[in-house]
Design an enzyme around this catalytic site. Structure first.
Site, PDB file in Angstrom:
ATOM      1  N   GLY A 233     -43.488  16.976  -5.355  1.00  0.00           N
ATOM      2  CA  GLY A 233     -43.698  15.530  -5.489  1.00  0.00           C
ATOM      3  C   GLY A 233     -43.031  14.747  -4.381  1.00  0.00           C
ATOM      4  O   GLY A 233     -43.638  13.848  -3.783  1.00  0.00           O
TER       5      GLY A 233
ATOM      6  N   CYS B 278     -41.532  25.105  -7.351  1.00  0.00           N
ATOM      7  CA  CYS B 278     -42.820  25.795  -7.270  1.00  0.00           C
ATOM      8  C   CYS B 278     -42.826  26.845  -6.167  1.00  0.00           C
ATOM      9  O   CYS B 278     -43.201  27.994  -6.375  1.00  0.00           O
ATOM     10  CB  CYS B 278     -43.931  24.774  -7.037  1.00  0.00           C
TER      11      CYS B 278
ATOM     12  N   CYS C 228     -43.857  28.813  -9.315  1.00  0.00           N
ATOM     13  CA  CYS C 228     -45.276  29.215  -9.286  1.00  0.00           C
ATOM     14  C   CYS C 228     -45.615  30.282  -8.243  1.00  0.00           C
ATOM     15  O   CYS C 228     -46.288  31.272  -8.551  1.00  0.00           O
ATOM     16  CB  CYS C 228     -46.163  28.009  -8.983  1.00  0.00           C
TER      17      CYS C 228
ATOM     18  N   LYS D 154     -43.718  33.674  -8.597  1.00  0.00           N
ATOM     19  CA  LYS D 154     -44.154  34.201  -9.901  1.00  0.00           C
ATOM     20  C   LYS D 154     -45.547  34.801  -9.810  1.00  0.00           C
ATOM     21  O   LYS D 154     -45.809  35.897 -10.293  1.00  0.00           O
ATOM     22  CB  LYS D 154     -44.096  33.062 -10.919  1.00  0.00           C
TER      23      LYS D 154
ATOM     24  N   TYR E 236     -43.075  23.742   4.992  1.00  0.00           N
ATOM     25  CA  TYR E 236     -42.756  22.467   4.345  1.00  0.00           C
ATOM     26  C   TYR E 236     -41.932  21.584   5.270  1.00  0.00           C
ATOM     27  O   TYR E 236     -42.178  20.390   5.407  1.00  0.00           O
ATOM     28  CB  TYR E 236     -42.016  22.698   3.018  1.00  0.00           C
TER      29      TYR E 236
ATOM     30  N   TYR F  39     -44.699  28.824 -21.253  1.00  0.00           N
ATOM     31  CA  TYR F  39     -45.318  29.371 -20.039  1.00  0.00           C
ATOM     32  C   TYR F  39     -44.453  30.474 -19.410  1.00  0.00           C
ATOM     33  O   TYR F  39     -44.921  31.568 -19.138  1.00  0.00           O
ATOM     34  CB  TYR F  39     -45.458  28.278 -18.978  1.00  0.00           C
TER      35      TYR F  39
ATOM     36  N   GLU G 272     -45.265  34.479 -19.255  1.00  0.00           N
ATOM     37  CA  GLU G 272     -45.594  35.021 -17.937  1.00  0.00           C
ATOM     38  C   GLU G 272     -44.638  36.150 -17.551  1.00  0.00           C
ATOM     39  O   GLU G 272     -45.066  37.212 -17.069  1.00  0.00           O
ATOM     40  CB  GLU G 272     -45.543  33.897 -16.890  1.00  0.00           C
TER      41      GLU G 272
ATOM     42  N   ARG H  34     -38.961  31.896 -31.471  1.00  0.00           N
ATOM     43  CA  ARG H  34     -38.427  31.382 -32.739  1.00  0.00           C
ATOM     44  C   ARG H  34     -39.493  30.890 -33.719  1.00  0.00           C
ATOM     45  O   ARG H  34     -39.246  30.792 -34.913  1.00  0.00           O
ATOM     46  CB  ARG H  34     -37.447  30.246 -32.468  1.00  0.00           C
TER      47      ARG H  34
ATOM     48  N   ARG I 182     -46.952  27.126 -28.347  1.00  0.00           N
ATOM     49  CA  ARG I 182     -47.173  25.943 -29.177  1.00  0.00           C
ATOM     50  C   ARG I 182     -47.852  24.868 -28.322  1.00  0.00           C
ATOM     51  O   ARG I 182     -47.476  24.666 -27.168  1.00  0.00           O
ATOM     52  CB  ARG I 182     -45.817  25.443 -29.688  1.00  0.00           C
TER      53      ARG I 182
ATOM     54  N   GLY J 225     -37.222  26.514 -21.830  1.00  0.00           N
ATOM     55  CA  GLY J 225     -37.493  25.160 -21.390  1.00  0.00           C
ATOM     56  C   GLY J 225     -36.633  24.744 -20.215  1.00  0.00           C
ATOM     57  O   GLY J 225     -35.737  25.471 -19.784  1.00  0.00           O
TER      58      GLY J 225
ATOM     59  N   ASP K 196     -41.202  16.535 -12.301  1.00  0.00           N
ATOM     60  CA  ASP K 196     -40.608  17.045 -13.545  1.00  0.00           C
ATOM     61  C   ASP K 196     -39.458  16.183 -14.050  1.00  0.00           C
ATOM     62  O   ASP K 196     -39.194  16.145 -15.251  1.00  0.00           O
ATOM     63  CB  ASP K 196     -40.077  18.476 -13.331  1.00  0.00           C
TER      64      ASP K 196
ATOM     65  N   THR L   4     -46.922  21.320 -10.803  1.00  0.00           N
ATOM     66  CA  THR L   4     -46.897  20.950  -9.386  1.00  0.00           C
ATOM     67  C   THR L   4     -48.005  19.977  -8.983  1.00  0.00           C
ATOM     68  O   THR L   4     -47.726  18.954  -8.357  1.00  0.00           O
ATOM     69  CB  THR L   4     -46.970  22.229  -8.531  1.00  0.00           C
TER      70      THR L   4
ATOM     71  N   ALA M   8     -53.009  26.671 -16.291  1.00  0.00           N
ATOM     72  CA  ALA M   8     -53.186  28.099 -16.575  1.00  0.00           C
ATOM     73  C   ALA M   8     -51.836  28.682 -16.938  1.00  0.00           C
ATOM     74  O   ALA M   8     -50.806  28.250 -16.424  1.00  0.00           O
ATOM     75  CB  ALA M   8     -53.746  28.814 -15.356  1.00  0.00           C
TER      76      ALA M   8
ATOM     77  N   HIS N 238     -75.063  35.503 -12.892  1.00  0.00           N
ATOM     78  CA  HIS N 238     -75.107  36.774 -13.596  1.00  0.00           C
ATOM     79  C   HIS N 238     -74.960  37.952 -12.650  1.00  0.00           C
ATOM     80  O   HIS N 238     -75.551  37.942 -11.581  1.00  0.00           O
ATOM     81  CB  HIS N 238     -76.441  36.884 -14.351  1.00  0.00           C
TER      82      HIS N 238
ATOM     83  N   GLU O 271     -70.225  32.875 -16.795  1.00  0.00           N
ATOM     84  CA  GLU O 271     -71.539  32.413 -17.272  1.00  0.00           C
ATOM     85  C   GLU O 271     -71.530  32.178 -18.785  1.00  0.00           C
ATOM     86  O   GLU O 271     -72.350  31.417 -19.306  1.00  0.00           O
ATOM     87  CB  GLU O 271     -72.652  33.399 -16.890  1.00  0.00           C
TER      88      GLU O 271
HETATM   89  P1  NDP Z   1     -41.777  25.411 -22.293  1.00  0.00           P
HETATM   90  O1  NDP Z   1     -41.339  24.085 -22.743  1.00  0.00           O
HETATM   91  O2  NDP Z   1     -43.209  25.652 -21.968  1.00  0.00           O
HETATM   92  O3  NDP Z   1     -41.343  26.485 -23.387  1.00  0.00           O
HETATM   93  C1  NDP Z   1     -40.041  26.584 -23.860  1.00  0.00           C
HETATM   94  C2  NDP Z   1     -40.025  27.596 -24.975  1.00  0.00           C
HETATM   95  O4  NDP Z   1     -38.682  27.854 -25.369  1.00  0.00           O
HETATM   96  C3  NDP Z   1     -40.771  27.113 -26.217  1.00  0.00           C
HETATM   97  O5  NDP Z   1     -41.473  28.200 -26.750  1.00  0.00           O
HETATM   98  C4  NDP Z   1     -39.641  26.656 -27.128  1.00  0.00           C
HETATM   99  O6  NDP Z   1     -39.928  26.806 -28.472  1.00  0.00           O
HETATM  100  C5  NDP Z   1     -38.550  27.649 -26.750  1.00  0.00           C
HETATM  101  N1  NDP Z   1     -37.213  27.140 -27.020  1.00  0.00           N
HETATM  102  C6  NDP Z   1     -36.717  25.931 -26.696  1.00  0.00           C
HETATM  103  N2  NDP Z   1     -35.427  25.830 -27.086  1.00  0.00           N
HETATM  104  C7  NDP Z   1     -35.110  27.004 -27.660  1.00  0.00           C
HETATM  105  C8  NDP Z   1     -33.934  27.525 -28.260  1.00  0.00           C
HETATM  106  N3  NDP Z   1     -32.838  26.786 -28.351  1.00  0.00           N
HETATM  107  N4  NDP Z   1     -33.957  28.778 -28.764  1.00  0.00           N
HETATM  108  C9  NDP Z   1     -35.093  29.508 -28.677  1.00  0.00           C
HETATM  109  N5  NDP Z   1     -36.228  29.085 -28.120  1.00  0.00           N
HETATM  110  C10 NDP Z   1     -36.240  27.845 -27.617  1.00  0.00           C
HETATM  111  O7  NDP Z   1     -40.815  25.741 -21.090  1.00  0.00           O
HETATM  112  P2  NDP Z   1     -40.847  26.818 -19.930  1.00  0.00           P
HETATM  113  O8  NDP Z   1     -39.419  26.991 -19.615  1.00  0.00           O
HETATM  114  O9  NDP Z   1     -41.653  28.009 -20.274  1.00  0.00           O
HETATM  115  O10 NDP Z   1     -41.585  26.043 -18.756  1.00  0.00           O
HETATM  116  C11 NDP Z   1     -41.229  24.709 -18.411  1.00  0.00           C
HETATM  117  C12 NDP Z   1     -42.433  23.956 -17.943  1.00  0.00           C
HETATM  118  O11 NDP Z   1     -42.765  24.375 -16.641  1.00  0.00           O
HETATM  119  C13 NDP Z   1     -43.693  24.205 -18.771  1.00  0.00           C
HETATM  120  O12 NDP Z   1     -43.790  23.376 -19.891  1.00  0.00           O
HETATM  121  C14 NDP Z   1     -44.785  23.949 -17.781  1.00  0.00           C
HETATM  122  O13 NDP Z   1     -45.084  22.581 -17.788  1.00  0.00           O
HETATM  123  C15 NDP Z   1     -44.146  24.354 -16.467  1.00  0.00           C
HETATM  124  N6  NDP Z   1     -44.632  25.687 -16.045  1.00  0.00           N
HETATM  125  C16 NDP Z   1     -45.943  25.835 -15.737  1.00  0.00           C
HETATM  126  C17 NDP Z   1     -46.434  27.050 -15.352  1.00  0.00           C
HETATM  127  C18 NDP Z   1     -47.878  27.195 -15.039  1.00  0.00           C
HETATM  128  O14 NDP Z   1     -48.518  26.187 -14.759  1.00  0.00           O
HETATM  129  N7  NDP Z   1     -48.438  28.401 -15.065  1.00  0.00           N
HETATM  130  C19 NDP Z   1     -45.573  28.227 -15.261  1.00  0.00           C
HETATM  131  C20 NDP Z   1     -44.223  27.964 -15.620  1.00  0.00           C
HETATM  132  C21 NDP Z   1     -43.772  26.737 -15.995  1.00  0.00           C
HETATM  133  P3  NDP Z   1     -40.766  25.720 -29.318  1.00  0.00           P
HETATM  134  O15 NDP Z   1     -42.192  25.881 -28.926  1.00  0.00           O
HETATM  135  O16 NDP Z   1     -40.510  26.126 -30.740  1.00  0.00           O
HETATM  136  O17 NDP Z   1     -40.185  24.389 -28.979  1.00  0.00           O
END
Ligand code: NDP
Length: 450
Positions: free
Chosen positions: A14, A41, A46, A49, A97, A175, A179, A196, A202, A260, A301, A309, A339, A434, A439
């Site tokens: 950004g 990223c 990204c 990864k 960059y 995510y 991954e 959990r 979710r 997270g 973010d 990104t 994705a 095809h 498709e």
């Molecule tokens: P997310 O917010 O996607 O997921 C966090 C996960 O951790 C959730 O399942 C959450 O559970 C769980 N969680 C949170 N707190 C706790 C805790 N105290 N104990 C146990 N579990 C917990 O975060 P990520 O870190 O995976 O990724 C961050 C962000 O980065 C994503 O939201 C996405 O926007 C971005 N990202 C995108 C990617 C892509 O485009 N391919 C790849 C990687 C990241 P619950 O669901 O119950 O809250």
């Protein structure tokens, strides 16, 4: 008078985009970065990864290739070689960059920046004054405060592990967790994924979540739902002894927390400028990315809008065009596709069925679940799921989702149609390519039973 029209704090997607575009519009711009240009990223997200995802998928490709006539022998996986090659490419991108910025006329600075007031940024012993300040400092992994969490790593460290763990626990159901569980399992690490809640990912369509969950279990991931880690200790050999909330224990080489991310604001001294934070520590902004202070803006973010990104670059670009390019516009956060690079991957745009049913009176869904052509002559039991969510009153496609090979590539094209407001009739009128997997999105004629 200020030294700069714009000072950007944070050299990720950004911030870099905003700095370059603003400079292109003729603004005098400086950008500050405390680590490496490219941001999460490029440096530890990204891009590296995705390289690891490619690495992990070869495992299946080698197996499948035998059924296509190849006599393949695989002599194991060399983690250090992957890390070295990945690092070489990341170094190259980091250089690109910096060059992009300098070539655009941006002053490229290093160091941890903080705010002195609403128009002054402190960087080391320099004070940079600016008409506008843009904060684009991104996020940082959040690890819950459980006993022994210091023995765990986050996604920051996973890209630099010296050795491939033979066994790993990945915590989280988002995510990053999904991954990395796929990456570890694919390269031969014995992997447990602990989440959990009742089902991973979710927020995604439930059929998609359930389908992926089944597929990753088939691939050998030990998925433990409604479970968490109670504590982590080190055993005599330095391995991690993990006690789970279900009372069981596991000893593994690596515990990766992917629970997270939180906004990166600690070093900024935002209160000096009067910038307010939201409940999650994020910087709230209006649609033009302006904070509560007129001269201070934030994108990416750190604003906790959509942490992707391309969204951060969209926000940075719109900011620069609006305030330096005489072209007022704002980022559109509707229908953003994404994705999950799980194995198999997910591609998604718009609403999942559950969300759609909450927002629309009449919703139809169309699904297709099948084995792709490539796998029909292999032992690979992976199945693909595609799903369309349609507003039955207008026939507009309000959601498209897929779990299966090339989901990200396929969904990018579908996303254009959904963003353009295509109707289900437009999908039906489009001739399929095809034989392809994609498709199927044009041939789903029978509504799902409700
Ligand atoms: P997310 O917010 O996607 O997921 C966090 C996960 O951790 C959730 O399942 C959450 O559970 C769980 N969680 C949170 N707190 C706790 C805790 N105290 N104990 C146990 N579990 C917990 O975060 P990520 O870190 O995976 O990724 C961050 C962000 O980065 C994503 O939201 C996405 O926007 C971005 N990202 C995108 C990617 C892509 O485009 N391919 C790849 C990687 C990241 P619950 O669901 O119950 O809250």
């Amino acid at each position: 008078m200020s030294n700069y029209d714009l000072v950007v704090i944070g050299g990720g997607s950004g911030g870099v985009r905003a700095a370059r575009i603003a400079a292109g519009h003729g603004a005098k711009v400086a950008i500050c970065e405390e680590f490496r240009y490219g941001g999460t990223c490029v440096i530890r997200g990204c891009v590296p990864k995705k390289m690891m995802v490619y690495a992990a998928h070869y495992h299946e490709d080698f197996e499948d290739s035998r059924h296509y006539g190849w006599n393949t022998t695989v002599e194991g996986f060399d983690w250090p070689r992957l890390i070295e090659n990945k690092d070489t490419e990341i170094d190259r991108l980091n250089g690109i960059y910096e060059n992009l910025l300098s070539n655009a006329g941006v002053e490229v600075l290093y160091g941890t920046a903080s705010l002195v007031d609403a128009n002054t940024v402190k960087l080391g012993d320099q004070n940079l004054t600016a008409d506008k300040i843009l904060i684009a400092t991104g996020g940082t992994p959040f690890l819950p405060n459980i006993t022994g969490v210091e023995h765990a790593i986050s996604s920051n460290e996973v890209f630099h592990l010296e050795e491939q763990p033979k066994s790993a626990i990945v915590v989280g159901g988002g995510y990053i967790a999904v991954e990395f569980a796929g990456i570890f399992q694919g390269i031969g690490t014995n992997t447990t994924l602990i989440y959990r809640g009742p089902q991973i990912l979710r927020g995604f369509d439930n059929d998609i979540r359930n389908h992926l969950s089944g597929e990753i279990v088939k691939k050998g991931i030990d998925l433990r739902l409604e479970t968490n880690i109670e504590s982590i200790a080190l055993d005599a050999s330095g391995r991690k002894l993990v006690t789970l909330t279900d009372g069981t224990t596991q000893t593994v080489d690596c515990v990766l927390y992917a629970t997270g991310r939180k906004p990166n604001v600690e070093a900024l001294n935002l209160k000096n400028a009067g910038v307010e934070l939201g409940p999650k520590g994020e910087i709230p902004v209006d649609k033009y990315s302006r904070t509560n202070i007129d001269s201070v803006f934030a994108v990416g973010d750190v604003t906790d809008r959509i942490a992707l990104t391309p969204v951060a670059t969209m926000e940075g670009h719109a900011f620069a065009d609006t305030f330096f390019g005489n072209n007022e516009r704002f980022a559109d956060h509707t229908n953003v596709p994404s994705a999950v690079f799980s194995q198999p991957p997910i591609g998604s745009i718009g609403l999942g069925e559950e969300q759609a049913r909450e927002e629309y009176a009449n919703v139809d869904t169309y699904s297709s679940e099948f084995r792709i052509l490539k796998h029909t002559i292999t032992d690979n039991t992976e199945r693909t799921l595609m799903k369309l969510v349609v507003d039955a009153d207008t026939d507009v496609v309000i959601g498209a989702h897929m779990v299966g090979p090339d989901a990200a590539e396929i969904m990018q094209g579908i996303a254009i149609a959904v963003k353009a407001g295509a109707k289900k009739a437009d999908f039906d009128a489009t001739v399929g390519i095809h034989p392809s997997t994609a498709e199927e999105f044009c041939t789903m004629r029978t509504k799902d039973a409700k």
